[in-house]
Design a protein around this motif. Structure first.
Motif, PDB file in Angstrom:
ATOM      1  N   GLY A  42      -1.886  -0.584 -19.479  1.00 15.33           N
ATOM      2  CA  GLY A  42      -0.770   0.314 -19.724  1.00 15.33           C
ATOM      3  C   GLY A  42      -0.304   0.953 -18.432  1.00 15.33           C
ATOM      4  O   GLY A  42      -0.076   0.269 -17.437  1.00 15.33           O
ATOM      5  N   PHE A  43      -0.221   2.286 -18.441  1.00 14.10           N
ATOM      6  CA  PHE A  43       0.322   3.042 -17.320  1.00 14.10           C
ATOM      7  C   PHE A  43      -0.759   3.205 -16.249  1.00 14.10           C
ATOM      8  O   PHE A  43      -1.470   4.204 -16.206  1.00 14.10           O
ATOM      9  CB  PHE A  43       0.795   4.398 -17.840  1.00 14.10           C
ATOM     10  N   THR A  44      -0.903   2.187 -15.421  1.00 18.91           N
ATOM     11  CA  THR A  44      -1.998   2.226 -14.450  1.00 18.91           C
ATOM     12  C   THR A  44      -1.476   1.954 -13.047  1.00 18.91           C
ATOM     13  O   THR A  44      -0.405   1.381 -12.850  1.00 18.91           O
ATOM     14  CB  THR A  44      -3.054   1.149 -14.754  1.00 18.91           C
ATOM     15  N   GLU A  45      -2.276   2.391 -12.094  1.00 13.23           N
ATOM     16  CA  GLU A  45      -1.936   2.122 -10.705  1.00 13.23           C
ATOM     17  C   GLU A  45      -3.193   2.228  -9.846  1.00 13.23           C
ATOM     18  O   GLU A  45      -4.019   3.118 -10.048  1.00 13.23           O
ATOM     19  CB  GLU A  45      -0.898   3.150 -10.209  1.00 13.23           C
ATOM     20  N   ALA A  46      -3.340   1.294  -8.958  1.00 15.02           N
ATOM     21  CA  ALA A  46      -4.406   1.368  -7.955  1.00 15.02           C
ATOM     22  C   ALA A  46      -3.861   0.681  -6.721  1.00 15.02           C
ATOM     23  O   ALA A  46      -3.205  -0.345  -6.823  1.00 15.02           O
ATOM     24  CB  ALA A  46      -5.658   0.653  -8.441  1.00 15.02           C
ATOM     25  N   PRO A  47      -4.099   1.245  -5.538  1.00 19.94           N
ATOM     26  CA  PRO A  47      -3.559   0.609  -4.338  1.00 19.94           C
ATOM     27  C   PRO A  47      -4.217  -0.745  -4.114  1.00 19.94           C
ATOM     28  O   PRO A  47      -5.403  -0.909  -4.402  1.00 19.94           O
ATOM     29  CB  PRO A  47      -3.915   1.584  -3.216  1.00 19.94           C
ATOM     30  N   PRO A  48      -3.475  -1.715  -3.596  1.00 18.15           N
ATOM     31  CA  PRO A  48      -4.092  -3.007  -3.301  1.00 18.15           C
ATOM     32  C   PRO A  48      -5.144  -2.861  -2.204  1.00 18.15           C
ATOM     33  O   PRO A  48      -5.071  -1.945  -1.380  1.00 18.15           O
ATOM     34  CB  PRO A  48      -2.912  -3.861  -2.828  1.00 18.15           C
ATOM     35  N   LEU A  49      -6.120  -3.754  -2.245  1.00 15.95           N
ATOM     36  CA  LEU A  49      -7.208  -3.715  -1.272  1.00 15.95           C
ATOM     37  C   LEU A  49      -6.671  -3.716   0.164  1.00 15.95           C
ATOM     38  O   LEU A  49      -7.189  -3.035   1.043  1.00 15.95           O
ATOM     39  CB  LEU A  49      -8.128  -4.925  -1.500  1.00 15.95           C
ATOM     40  N   LYS A  50      -5.592  -4.482   0.382  1.00 16.16           N
ATOM     41  CA  LYS A  50      -4.987  -4.574   1.723  1.00 16.16           C
ATOM     42  C   LYS A  50      -4.597  -3.193   2.253  1.00 16.16           C
ATOM     43  O   LYS A  50      -4.811  -2.887   3.428  1.00 16.16           O
ATOM     44  CB  LYS A  50      -3.725  -5.438   1.649  1.00 16.16           C
ATOM     45  N   ALA A  51      -4.012  -2.375   1.352  1.00 15.34           N
ATOM     46  CA  ALA A  51      -3.583  -1.037   1.772  1.00 15.34           C
ATOM     47  C   ALA A  51      -4.807  -0.183   2.108  1.00 15.34           C
ATOM     48  O   ALA A  51      -4.796   0.591   3.083  1.00 15.34           O
ATOM     49  CB  ALA A  51      -2.766  -0.383   0.665  1.00 15.34           C
ATOM     50  N   LEU A  52      -5.861  -0.340   1.317  1.00 13.44           N
ATOM     51  CA  LEU A  52      -7.097   0.408   1.596  1.00 13.44           C
ATOM     52  C   LEU A  52      -7.694  -0.040   2.929  1.00 13.44           C
ATOM     53  O   LEU A  52      -8.203   0.791   3.697  1.00 13.44           O
ATOM     54  CB  LEU A  52      -8.132   0.172   0.491  1.00 13.44           C
ATOM     55  N   ALA A  53      -7.596  -1.343   3.200  1.00 12.12           N
ATOM     56  CA  ALA A  53      -8.152  -1.868   4.452  1.00 12.12           C
ATOM     57  C   ALA A  53      -7.402  -1.299   5.652  1.00 12.12           C
ATOM     58  O   ALA A  53      -8.003  -0.906   6.659  1.00 12.12           O
ATOM     59  CB  ALA A  53      -8.083  -3.387   4.457  1.00 12.12           C
TER      60      ALA A  53
END
Ligand SMILES: *Cc1c(COP(=O)(O)O)cnc(C)c1O
Length: 477
Positions: A244-255
């Motif tokens: 549903g209404f979810t969001e998590a930054p992509p691993l690339k952005a965390l890297a």
């Protein structure tokens, strides 16, 4: 009934332990389990009879039983105790649940090559820490590690006992005394006793929770970084899914963020796959190669989940970090033995050859074709026709990967549905568990489901025979 003077029941008809020991059953058990263990079991069998006959209910029975019957009962108890002792150990079972990575049933069955490597190579003397080319001491696990690095595109790899150990190890070595930033959506429990917050606590790392259960942004990570931040921890939620209404930054952005700030980015990928499982609807499972190329500094995953090998915690990543892990005293406590390296190497060799889908049982089961399974199930159902009151038909159910992998991925799969005119599904299930080998099946709507996807084809005949035996008990009831 005979009574002694003090009003106690006369137990002289109770067979002495020596009579029990003189039976054929005792000879068999003594041979397999040793005389001392046999004596213990025989004494316990007679003791349990004695205390029952001594009880108010049991005393009345004495008038109706003969010494022979009591001996028979003692032998029956002896056999039951021996069987329970055997069943308490590791026994072969036929997994008819359809759950491919079944943690209770030993997760991944090994490939034929892995089995051969265990029996023919690792069981005896082998080159665990010996370099055969140089004729001198070699590096433990070197080839398995090199294969892992090659297959994931990582600089290096190191192998420990399981993925829980890997997480504890990495956090202890790199984050102890510091802070680990984790999204609230990833503070998961992976079955049993593995809870991310507890692992952090045990490793002496302070947990900094960020974001919300369903949404965490890159800015949440940025804002949480402080002087004590040691690691950005990304955890694969494995056994559940937020939709549903979810969001998590992509691993690339965390890297990018981790590199900018000089902080470690560690991903606990859990079930992680090294082959592309998109074709089986498992495209959401973390692909270890992708995690590495997206910039995770360290990635850990299990050897016995989707990889399809022995239990192990596989760690891949930057050479300098892997070296630090290897040099740490904890490594000596967490490292694996020759059996694991041998089975793992054989498993990884299948990936290198590109024959993993036909050689590795987990992948073979995942990719089993629906039509083939249908045909196999139909044949199985036919074989059962005419068994004592049993009704068998073919139907469809949902398949489950299991092992905390791919929740919500449940494509339809053919199953044999069994019911019986006199026996409940619970009773059939119980009888199947007491056959040799035991058959573990699933119950749904008071029907027993047998899913052949997780049954080795070579076991189809054993399975049908087990059902026959289970049903034949009906006659004796
Ligand atoms: C399964 C899992 C673990 C534990 O792995 P084991 O090999 O069973 O110790 C840890 N983390 C994640 C994300 C998992 O899915």
């Amino acid at each position: 009934m005979t009574k002694l003077a003090d009003n106690k029941p006369d137990l002289r008809i109770l067979p002495p332990v020596s009579d029990v020991l003189a039976t054929d059953a005792a000879a068999e058990i003594g041979e397999a389990g040793g005389q001392r263990h046999l004596s213990d079991l025989a004494r316990a069998a007679v003791d349990s009879l004695r205390s029952e006959l001594n009880s108010p209910d049991g005393a009345g029975m004495l008038a109706f039983v003969s010494r022979e019957e009591l001996l028979e009962e003692a032998v029956r108890r002896l056999r039951a105790a021996w069987r329970a002792d055997q069943n308490a150990g590791i026994r072969k079972v036929i997994n008819a649940t359809g759950v491919i990575v079944h943690t209770n049933l030993g997760r991944a069955p090994l490939s034929a090559d892995a089995v051969k490597a265990l029996a023919e190579t690792a069981a005896g003397y082998c080159t665990l820490e010996y370099d055969i080319e140089k004729g001198s001491r070699g590096k433990r696990g070197a080839r398995a590690e090199a294969l892992l690095a090659e297959l994931t595109g990582a600089e290096a790899a190191v192998i420990v006992n399981n993925c829980a150990a890997a997480a504890f190890f990495i956090l202890t070595v790199f984050a102890k005394g510091g802070e680990a930033i984790v999204s609230r959506g990833e503070l998961v429990e992976i079955g049993g006793d593995f809870r991310i917050p507890d692992v952090l606590k045990q490793s002496g790392t302070k947990l900094i929770e960020i974001g919300t259960t369903n949404r965490t942004r890159i800015s949440d990570y940025e804002n949480a970084i402080g002087p004590d931040t040691a690691v950005l921890l990304k955890v694969h939620t494995s056994n559940y899914k937020i939709i549903g209404f979810t969001e998590a930054p992509p691993l690339k952005a965390l890297a990018e963020l981790a590199d900018q700030q000089g902080i470690l980015l560690y991903e606990d990928a859990g079930s992680g796959a090294i082959a592309d499982l998109g074709a089986f609807g498992l495209g959401d499972e973390p692909n270890i190669g992708r995690s590495v190329s997206d910039g995770a500094h360290l990635v850990s995953f299990s050897g016995d989940k989707l990889l399809g090998g022995p239990q192990a915690g596989l760690i891949v990543g930057k050479a300098e970090l892997i070296e630090k892990l290897r040099m740490h005293p904890l490594y000596r406590a967490l490292r694996v033995d020759k059996l694991i390296y041998a089975a793992l190497e054989a498993t990884l060799d299948a990936y290198r050859r590109g024959s993993e889908q036909s050689d590795i049982p987990v992948l073979k089961m995942l990719s089993a074709n629906k039509e083939d399974l249908e045909a196999r199930t139909a044949k199985f159902v036919e074989r059962l026709a005419g068994l004592n009151g049993l009704k068998a038909e073919i139907s469809t159910s949902e398949m489950a990967v299991g092992g905390g992998a791919a929740p919500g991925v449940n494509p339809e799969t053919p199953v044999a549905v069994l019911s019986h005119e006199d026996l409940s599904a619970v009773e059939i299930e119980k009888r199947l568990r007491s056959t040799q080998p035991a058959v573990i099946a699933r119950i749904a709507d008071d029907k027993l489901l047998v899913d052949l996807r997780t049954v080795d084809e070579r076991d189809d005949v054993l399975l049908a025979r087990a059902l026959e035996n289970a049903m034949n008990d009906v006659v004796q009831v």
